[in-house]
Structure formats: structure tokens, C-alpha cells
Design a protein around this motif. Structure first.
Motif, short mmCIF file in Angstrom:
data_model
loop_
_atom_site.label_atom_id
_atom_site.label_comp_id
_atom_site.label_asym_id
_atom_site.label_seq_id
_atom_site.Cartn_x
_atom_site.Cartn_y
_atom_site.Cartn_z
N ASP A 241 -31.83 26.81 66.45
CA ASP A 241 -31.91 25.64 65.58
C ASP A 241 -31.26 25.98 64.25
OD1 ASP A 241 -32.65 23.23 64.34
OD2 ASP A 241 -34.49 24.14 63.58
N TRP A 242 -30.22 25.24 63.88
CA TRP A 242 -29.41 25.59 62.72
C TRP A 242 -29.85 24.82 61.48
CZ3 TRP A 242 -26.46 29.76 62.77
CH2 TRP A 242 -26.17 30.32 64.04
N TYR B 62 -29.17 24.39 57.35
CA TYR B 62 -28.25 24.65 56.25
C TYR B 62 -29.01 25.31 55.10
CZ TYR B 62 -24.33 24.05 53.05
OH TYR B 62 -23.28 24.28 52.19
N GLY C 190 -34.19 22.95 60.93
CA GLY C 190 -33.04 22.11 60.69
C GLY C 190 -32.94 20.91 61.61
N ASN D 299 -31.42 20.96 64.46
CA ASN D 299 -30.06 21.00 65.01
C ASN D 299 -29.95 22.10 66.06
OD1 ASN D 299 -28.75 19.00 63.16
ND2 ASN D 299 -29.34 20.50 61.62
N GLU D 300 -30.53 21.88 67.21
CA GLU D 300 -30.51 22.90 68.27
C GLU D 300 -29.18 22.85 69.01
OE1 GLU D 300 -33.93 23.03 70.82
OE2 GLU D 300 -35.31 22.52 69.19
N ARG D 301 -28.55 24.01 69.09
CA ARG D 301 -27.26 24.13 69.78
C ARG D 301 -27.21 25.44 70.56
NH1 ARG D 301 -27.40 19.90 67.51
NH2 ARG D 301 -25.70 18.64 66.64
N SER E 52 -37.44 27.21 68.68
CA SER E 52 -37.61 25.82 68.25
C SER E 52 -38.95 25.70 67.53
CB SER E 52 -37.57 24.86 69.44
OG SER E 52 -37.68 23.52 69.01
N SER F 46 -35.04 18.09 56.12
CA SER F 46 -33.67 18.60 56.04
C SER F 46 -32.71 17.43 55.90
CB SER F 46 -33.34 19.42 57.29
OG SER F 46 -33.41 18.63 58.45
N ASP G 169 -26.35 17.15 57.86
CA ASP G 169 -25.89 16.91 59.22
C ASP G 169 -25.21 18.16 59.76
OD1 ASP G 169 -24.86 14.95 61.45
OD2 ASP G 169 -23.05 15.93 60.65
N TRP G 170 -25.44 18.48 61.05
CA TRP G 170 -24.91 19.72 61.61
C TRP G 170 -23.39 19.78 61.55
CZ3 TRP G 170 -22.19 21.52 66.08
CH2 TRP G 170 -22.30 22.91 66.30
N ASP G 171 -22.72 18.72 61.96
CA ASP G 171 -21.25 18.73 61.97
C ASP G 171 -20.69 18.93 60.56
OD1 ASP G 171 -20.70 18.35 64.75
OD2 ASP G 171 -21.32 16.26 64.55
#
Length: 333
Positions: free
Chosen positions: A213-214, A216, A241, A243-245, A279, A292, A295-297
Motif C-alpha cells: 500500500d503506497w 505519499y 495510503g 493505494n495497493e499495487r 494492508s 490521505s 492520488d497514486w498516479d
């Protein structure tokens, strides 16, 4: 809280936190206490307002130095830590000295000096891996490598000090953090800087579909600040975050942003005991008003752009100690 000591403030998250505090609170003064190990870099802070900032070189494993630096402070935020899992697998003694003994020295000094708050920065890795769902703060830690075991031990030292002495300890557990000024042993800055130089990206075979999970770094800093000022002593707060990838998705994203070929991906022997998925649920901190924002992108694009535009910062790092570590870690894989 007018005077805050930040341990490990020359490191990645610590230096970003100092910037955050000085930007958000015009009346705050910061004491940065840092040993300046391989990952400590005062250039991370070269353009800050030094009229409200003091640097003290010292080791949190040195109890006398900690107490002396803390004297006169209202609070302490502890970032000082050995943090890299691969290094902990190679040799764990430094992790015990800093992540366990160092935490004891901080909470003991804080208790003796009557500080308002001790914020100990920990990690989602103390929970171990989870296949489905997300860990809550009430779930039992299950660390699975020397690094996370040392961080869990430090947490227990802090919480036991709260229970025994009433020391106002608050703990945060953050997910995988990324952004500017991160030492390039970590996967994102390593892959970005390698790709810029058309060097292979050493992705763990068998770990390419592992999920992280990312978060920032500025979001992480605001979460820590929220827990510092609004959290309840003796409590733990997850900072996530959302933002799991998979690792392979991150790797391909970096290459795409830099216009590089996926041929640079080099699958290497996996890390022992590699956790499959991290997670955590940040709802508890959300009840204090935090969330948070990045945005991840956008965050990944911003971070890749920072390393692309700031070669002055990382090129001198990727030599000497780093190069020795890199060859030892990846040379025979």
C-alpha cells in the motif's frame, strides 16, 4: 507544543516531517537529533528556515545524549531507525540497538523530563502478511523478519512505559512511503535511478506480484502530525495510503513514466520470508480528521519527476557505501 525534537530528522520521512512542521506551524521550533548514518543526509534540509531549527548529531542508543538533547523540548517524534528489511537479514545487531534500545532511551528520558508527548513512528510490517482484508490496530502483531521484529519490540517498550509510568506515548504504523529524498536502497528510488541510467531493475522473482500500500510522504507526515497533536496516549494509529499495487505494476509504471523498455526488468532470487501482502485500515486516525490526499498516479509521477530532475542529490549517494551494499545484495542473484 512549541519545541519538538525529531530523531532521525536527516532521513527520508524525518526530513519531510521537519519541512511539514515548519511550513504548517510558524511558532514551532525543531531540534533535529540524528546520528547521520548512511541514510542520513543534511542536504535533505538545505533550504529550510534555520532560524527555527537546530541540528544535534547524536545516537538514540546513547542515553545521555538523548536526555541532553531532549531537555527543554515539549515533545519528541521518533523516526530514528534502521529500516531496510534486506539489511536486517544480512545483520540485525544494529536494528536491535537502534529500534529497541534507542526507543527505551527516548521514552525513559521523556518520562524523566515530563514531556507532553512521545510519538513513535512504526510500520505496517509489524502485522505481517494478510491475504484478504486489512489489519486494524487491535489485531495482534506478527512480525516475520528481523526489521519488523525490532520495530514491534520498540512499540512494546513504548507502550509498556505508558502503562507503567504514564509516559504519553502514541504510536503510528505507516504503510509503504514514497516521495523525495528517499535513500535509493528502497525499491522506488532504486528502480527510478537505475532506469534513468538504463541499468537493470532487480525485481524479486516470486515477489513480483506481492502487494504493498503506497503512501505519499507528505500524507504520512500529516498523519503523524494528526496523531501527535490529537491522538490518545497509549494508543496506536494506522496511517495508510489506500493505494495497493503489485510490485510489478509499480515497476512498469516507473518505466512507462521514464519512457524506458520493460526489458530492463531483471527477476532475481526472492527475499527470504518475503511477505505477500500488507494492508492496514486507517479508519481510527480518520476519526481524528485525517485522510490521505495524494492520488497514486499523481504521486508516482511527481516522485519519478523529482528523481529525474535532482540527479545532484542521488548520484553522489549511489557510490561508496551504497555501491558496496548493492553489489553484496544483488551481485550473486
Amino acid at each position: 507544543m512549541k519545541r519538538i525534537m525529531v530523531t532521525g530528522g536527516a532521513g527520508f520521512i524525518g526530513s519531510n516531517f521537519i519541512r511539514y512542521e515548519l511550513d504548517q506551524y510558524p511558532d514551532v521550533r525543531i531540534v533535529n537529533f540524528d546520528k547521520l548514518t548512511y541514510a542520513g543526509n543534511l542536504e535533505n534540509l538545505k533550504d529550510i528556515d534555520e532560524t527555527r531549527y537546530t541540528f544535534v548529531q547524536g545516537d538514540i542508543a546513547d542515553a545521555d545524549a538523548v536526555r541532553q538533547a531532549l531537555d527543554g523540548c515539549d515533545a519528541v517524534v521518533n523516526f530514528a531507525a534502521e529500516t531496510h528489511v534486506d539489511r536486517s537479514i544480512m545483520a540485525a545487531s544494529d536494528f536491535i540497538a537502534t529500534n529497541v534500545t534507542g526507543v527505551y532511551n527516548i521514552v525513559e528520558a521523556a518520562h524523566q523530563l515530563g514531556l507532553e508527548r512521545v510519538l513513535h513512528v512504526s510500520t505496517d510490517e509489524v502485522y505481517g502478511s494478510i491475504e484478504e482484508g486489512s489489519f486494524k490496530e487491535t489485531d495482534r502483531p506478527n512480525p516475520r523478519n528481523p526489521y519488523s521484529a525490532s520495530k514491534a519490540s520498540g512499540e512494546l517498550i513504548g507502550l509498556s512505559h505508558f502503562i507503567t509510568f504514564g509516559t504519553p506515548v502514541v504510536i503510528t504504523r505507516g504503510s509503504n512511503t514514497y516521495g523525495p529524498y528517499q535513500y535509493p536502497e528502497k525499491v522506488l528510488p532504486l528502480f527510478v535511478t537505475n532506469a534513468i541510467d538504463d541499468e537493470p531493475l532487480p525485481l524479486y522473482k516470486g515477489g513480483e506480484h506481492n502487494v504493498r500500500d503506497w503512501l505519499y510522504v507528505e500524507d504520512h507526515c500529516s498523519g503523524i502530525d494528526c496523531a501527535l497533536r490529537n491522538g490518545t496516549p497509549g494508543e496506536v494509529y494506522n496511517v495508510a495510503g489506500g493505494n495497493e499495487r503489485e510490485n510489478i505494476v509499480l515497476t512498469r509504471k516507473i518505466l512507462s513514466l521514464l519512457g524506458k523498455s520493460e526489458d530492463l526488468i531483471k527477476l532475481v532470487k526472492d527475499r527470504p520470508g518475503h511477505d505477500r501482502r500488507y494492508s492496514i485500515d486507517p479508519a481510527k486516525l480518520g476519526q481524528l480528521g485525517w485522510k490521505s490526499k495524494m492520488d497514486w498516479d499523481e504521486g508516482i509521477a511527481r516522485t519519478v519527476g523529482w528523481y529525474r530532475d535532482n540527479e545532484w542529490w542521488w548520484r553522489k549517494i549511489k557510490s561508496g557505501e551504497f555501491l558496496e551494499y548493492y553489489n553484496r545484495q544483488y551481485g550473486n542473484r
